[in-house]
Motif scaffolding. Sequence first.
Motif, PDB file in Angstrom:
ATOM      1  N   GLU A  84      43.470  38.621  43.785  1.00 44.07           N
ATOM      2  CA  GLU A  84      42.531  39.401  44.611  1.00 44.07           C
ATOM      3  C   GLU A  84      41.408  40.051  43.806  1.00 44.07           C
ATOM      4  N   ASP A  85      41.595  40.240  42.519  1.00 41.94           N
ATOM      5  CA  ASP A  85      40.520  40.844  41.730  1.00 41.94           C
ATOM      6  C   ASP A  85      39.501  39.815  41.249  1.00 41.94           C
ATOM      7  N   ARG A 136      39.272  41.272  46.805  1.00 41.99           N
ATOM      8  CA  ARG A 136      39.895  42.521  47.223  1.00 41.99           C
ATOM      9  C   ARG A 136      38.865  43.500  47.768  1.00 41.99           C
TER      10      ARG A 136
END
Length: 540
Positions: free
Chosen positions: A176-177, A200
């Motif tokens: 997600e990063d 994210r």
Amino acid sequence: MLGLMMHSPLTVGKLLDHGFRVFPQKEIITILPDKTRHQYTYTDLYKRSKKLVYSLIQKLHIKKGDNIGTFAWNHYQHMELYFGIPGAGAVCHTINIRLSAAQTEFIVNNAEDRFIFIDATLVSFFEPIAALLPTVEGYIILNAPASFTSSLPNWIHYEDLIKDAPDNLDWVEMEEDEACAMCYTSGTTGLPKGVLYSHRSCCLHALVVSLPNNAAISSYSRILAIVPQFHVLAWGLPFAGVMAGAVMVLPSSNMQPEALVKMIIDEKINLAGGVPTIGQGIYAVLKTLNPPNLPLKDFLIGGATAPPTLIDNFQKEFNVRLIHAWGMTETSPVGTLSKLQPEHESLSDGEKIRIRSLQGQEALFIDIRIITENGQSAPRDGFTVGEIEIRGPWVINAYYKSTSRENFSEDGWFKTGDVGHINPEGYLQITDRAKDLIKSGGEWISSVALEVTIMAHPQVKEASVIAIPDPIWTERPLAIIVLKEPGTSLPIEEIKSFLASSFAKYQIPDEFVFVENIPKTSVGKFDKKEMRRLYAEGKL
Ligand code: AMP
């Protein structure tokens, strides 16, 4: 000790997975540049985005982390790029179509875009600079007629690229990063700077923006996304809308107020979003048409100060709630948003408009503080002014390819360059951009406060105030005014006495110039840098 919950990365593909599963028949409507109406469903968006994933990976050999440019209006193919490019593991780099050729060249080279998806109607802008863009391997042309031809190297029609592709590939697995999208700042203070969003940050921003206390986006929403997809990801509306199951209406190049009002009526739009100049244009058209049963209920307005008179007029005359929000490219963009709270319901109409004209309260997960000239954190007293600093999960941590910490505090907050104060109820008010503040005889004058007050005069359409050099006071304010009715006049003494009830004498400009148009930036804001230049060259 770690919690014992699954690790399930927040990725934008999951927003569309949800939209497709729960709202498969929801519509995405585009009014194409030739004014024809295109309509398809979330199922179509999902399948075509998957075809794009396949085509990017198998045909264009895109790898994780590659930057892919888009140069396009708001339309359904641009929605597919929003999901398909990150879905292939790449970064959807939306390029502002209104920048100069030199800025665009800088941006594409800085981003090292490998391909650019470009509207056929915008190709002529890229043709002269294509030779200066060594990283770009080819162009994918959107919405081209059969007769289309171009001098761009390696171009292919978008529909040809995706037509034979399977539509059932999984999204590329991402943490997600990892990056999913990128926008450059509009470069009004120097070279544009890249802001790289993560999966994210986009997911959390979409979630929070859709909350009832924020923009309240749901499957009952019919959204007109006027704010361009090339500017801060259209304020996140494509992600939030699809996640929530909203009907999305996209105007492509039909950005004239008359066309937008027609869309609002024909498509039963109940939520729209745009900058104050667009709001002014829509208001003027509504005044002439006075349509019965206007479906529009909420209009998100931000990007520049929304004049209180505009908020008031929309409410009183059309029962439309302008929701004033503040943010930046660097903050994805939503930082604050101004809505009334239940305890405000008993206030007078004027007091309600005053509160709604503030830039508003922090969105969930966002922290804001005011740092005064002497480096102290200001109390939330509604008047102590300083630079606004912000932190949160969708706030920039570093500019793309930059090691500079100039815009960050030592403890990691982002320094916005905006100046303002926060009241005890937590409402932020922006009083200026730091660089637009006027310092006259050692006292600060807020250009924004002067602008919104001058714009409340019934004869004034637009007003902008800049600092001009002064031998005695260092700087003095200069007001640049556009009148509603061309050919009419407004005596300077009258405007001065109009300001006298709200401002100290030293704050009232000595000089006023009347012009036909105020120069605007690429995203429709008053271009103060340009006005200062015109003034310096004696052209105002
Ligand atoms: P951009 O990154 O192009 O979206 O520009 C961000 C800047 O626009 C902010 O730093 C503010 O100076 C200004 N801005 C955005 N929203 C507002 C607002 N509601 N009121 C006043 N200024 C705003």
